[in-house]
Write an enzyme that holds these catalytic residues in place. Sequence first.
Site, PDB file in Angstrom:
ATOM      1  N   LYS A 121       0.844  -1.209   0.000  1.00 26.89           N
ATOM      2  CA  LYS A 121       0.000   0.000   0.000  1.00 26.89           C
ATOM      3  C   LYS A 121       0.872   1.249   0.000  1.00 26.89           C
ATOM      4  O   LYS A 121       2.070   1.177   0.280  1.00 26.89           O
ATOM      5  CB  LYS A 121      -0.971  -0.025   1.176  1.00 26.89           C
ATOM      6  CG  LYS A 121      -0.351  -0.060   2.548  1.00 26.89           C
ATOM      7  CD  LYS A 121      -1.414  -0.463   3.567  1.00 26.89           C
ATOM      8  CE  LYS A 121      -0.793  -0.622   4.943  1.00 26.89           C
ATOM      9  NZ  LYS A 121      -1.216   0.335   5.917  1.00 26.89           N
ATOM     10  N   ARG A 160     -10.941  -0.359  14.544  1.00 28.37           N
ATOM     11  CA  ARG A 160     -10.743   0.543  13.412  1.00 28.37           C
ATOM     12  C   ARG A 160     -11.522  -0.015  12.228  1.00 28.37           C
ATOM     13  O   ARG A 160     -12.547   0.511  11.858  1.00 28.37           O
ATOM     14  CB  ARG A 160      -9.227   0.581  13.142  1.00 28.37           C
ATOM     15  CG  ARG A 160      -8.721   1.738  12.375  1.00 28.37           C
ATOM     16  CD  ARG A 160      -7.213   1.707  12.283  1.00 28.37           C
ATOM     17  NE  ARG A 160      -6.688   0.526  11.579  1.00 28.37           N
ATOM     18  CZ  ARG A 160      -5.449   0.402  11.135  1.00 28.37           C
ATOM     19  NH1 ARG A 160      -4.582   1.374  11.315  1.00 28.37           N
ATOM     20  NH2 ARG A 160      -5.059  -0.675  10.511  1.00 28.37           N
ATOM     21  N   TYR A 212      13.821  31.480   6.761  1.00 28.45           N
ATOM     22  CA  TYR A 212      12.562  32.102   7.215  1.00 28.45           C
ATOM     23  C   TYR A 212      12.550  32.290   8.729  1.00 28.45           C
ATOM     24  O   TYR A 212      12.937  31.386   9.477  1.00 28.45           O
ATOM     25  CB  TYR A 212      11.369  31.227   6.847  1.00 28.45           C
ATOM     26  CG  TYR A 212      10.992  31.252   5.386  1.00 28.45           C
ATOM     27  CD1 TYR A 212      10.590  32.440   4.774  1.00 28.45           C
ATOM     28  CD2 TYR A 212      11.015  30.094   4.642  1.00 28.45           C
ATOM     29  CE1 TYR A 212      10.221  32.440   3.445  1.00 28.45           C
ATOM     30  CE2 TYR A 212      10.650  30.096   3.309  1.00 28.45           C
ATOM     31  CZ  TYR A 212      10.258  31.275   2.707  1.00 28.45           C
ATOM     32  OH  TYR A 212       9.900  31.273   1.389  1.00 28.45           O
TER      33      TYR A 212
HETATM   34  C1  LIG Z   1      -4.083  -4.710   7.922  1.00 34.73           C
HETATM   35  C2  LIG Z   1      -2.613  -4.514   7.770  1.00 34.73           C
HETATM   36  N1  LIG Z   1      -1.818  -5.592   7.675  1.00 34.73           N
HETATM   37  C3  LIG Z   1      -0.471  -5.487   7.549  1.00 34.73           C
HETATM   38  C4  LIG Z   1       0.130  -4.238   7.519  1.00 34.73           C
HETATM   39  C5  LIG Z   1       1.625  -4.146   7.421  1.00 34.73           C
HETATM   40  O1  LIG Z   1       2.139  -3.661   8.645  1.00 34.73           O
HETATM   41  P1  LIG Z   1       3.685  -3.346   8.814  1.00 34.73           P
HETATM   42  O2  LIG Z   1       3.996  -2.270   7.854  1.00 34.73           O
HETATM   43  O3  LIG Z   1       3.806  -2.902  10.232  1.00 34.73           O
HETATM   44  O4  LIG Z   1       4.411  -4.609   8.514  1.00 34.73           O
HETATM   45  C6  LIG Z   1      -0.660  -3.099   7.627  1.00 34.73           C
HETATM   46  C7  LIG Z   1      -0.029  -1.779   7.619  1.00 34.73           C
HETATM   47  O5  LIG Z   1      -0.327  -0.904   8.360  1.00 34.73           O
HETATM   48  C8  LIG Z   1      -2.065  -3.232   7.748  1.00 34.73           C
HETATM   49  O6  LIG Z   1      -2.869  -2.169   7.848  1.00 34.73           O
END
Ligand SMILES: Cc1ncc(COP(=O)(O)O)c(C=O)c1O
Length: 378
Positions: free
Chosen positions: A47, A145, A268
């Site tokens: 992601k 969440r 600045y």
């Molecule tokens: C549902 C879920 N699984 C896995 C991950 C991966 O987590 P990490 O980056 O801590 O390995 C995330 C990232 O936030 C997540 O939201």
Amino acid sequence: MAGDDAATRRAGAVLTIDLGAIAANWRGLRDAGRASGKPVDCAAVLKADAYGCGAALVGPRLASEGCRQFFVAHIDEGITLRQVVPDHSIYVLNGLMAGTEGDFIEHRLTPAINHLGQLNAWRTAAQRFDRPLNAVIHVDTGMHRLGFGPDELSALINDHRGRLRGLRLALVMSHLVASEEQQNPVNGEQLQRFRTVIQALPGAPASLANSSGIFLGPDYHFDLLRPGAALYGINPLPGQPNPMLPVVTLEARVLQVRRVDAFQTVGYGGAWRASRPSRVATIALGYADGYFRTLINRTHVHVAGKRVPVIGRISMDLVTIDVTDLGEAECQPGTAVEVLGPHQSPDDIAEHARTNAYEVMTALGRRYARHYVEGSHA
Ligand SMILES: Cc1ncc(COP(=O)(O)O)c(C=O)c1O
């Protein structure tokens, strides 16, 4: 500075991403899952454009390494990834938004189903499109969440045949609240809740561990590991030595070096005042590139391997550094300054900026020239 192409010559800063290190990190995590002798698989979380590293290259590279399951947050991230990862599972964590069922099906994406409403919509889609559809059930074991809460979960468990009609349960997953805190009792509590859930939904593969969760030990591994951060070199064990290989190097170019008299200010708001006659170099990155304003007077860079303080306010496109203690030849217009790299990791910068390395990585700017290298990590 890495690379000698036109884009690099024009760029203010160059981001080098070591795909070989990402692949080696993935192999290391996969092997940690296999160490217990069980057939634990390892996915990759891509992601936010693979945490800023570029999903278009990271995805195929990990697929060639043997990774067969990928997670993104948004459906559009999944659609983009599908173009370069044609044959493997892509799960969309943010779930199924109303009206996107056809897009999921067209691009062969699997939604994480986060509540009964989404489950109903996905089941209806399976009927309407007259085909079995894969589904991931995301269970909330304490994050509060996303995911099925206790009441909705009971409703699902009590009638799972009916509620899952036309669907194939590809995965039951949950997400840990504080996996980077190994002593935090919430880890064990979530583990117990998750075990209860998967006993009630037998047969489906299960996944609980993100990067830090993998290091909580085999009890947390189940069938599928879900690392993101650690793939990209972020330390999954805060406060302990980082077991992962570093992935990113960021070098910014010196644009100008000037003399500043004692008591003159720089930048600045006059937020830094010279206490002695000084030499100040201005480098070509700023907060528009993800170099946080909270780094004001709190961090450093490295020039020719020597540590140099960042001074004054961070501007949109410029950062100033105090190079008084360097030899003049060491810092000239054009000199490459290490912002991230062997001397300073994303975790270090995050500490200076009072954030975490996830935010440092996902903020990495779009104006950098990017170089992808393979490194040499057997
Ligand atoms: C549902 C879920 N699984 C896995 C991950 C991966 O987590 P990490 O980056 O801590 O390995 C995330 C990232 O936030 C997540 O939201």
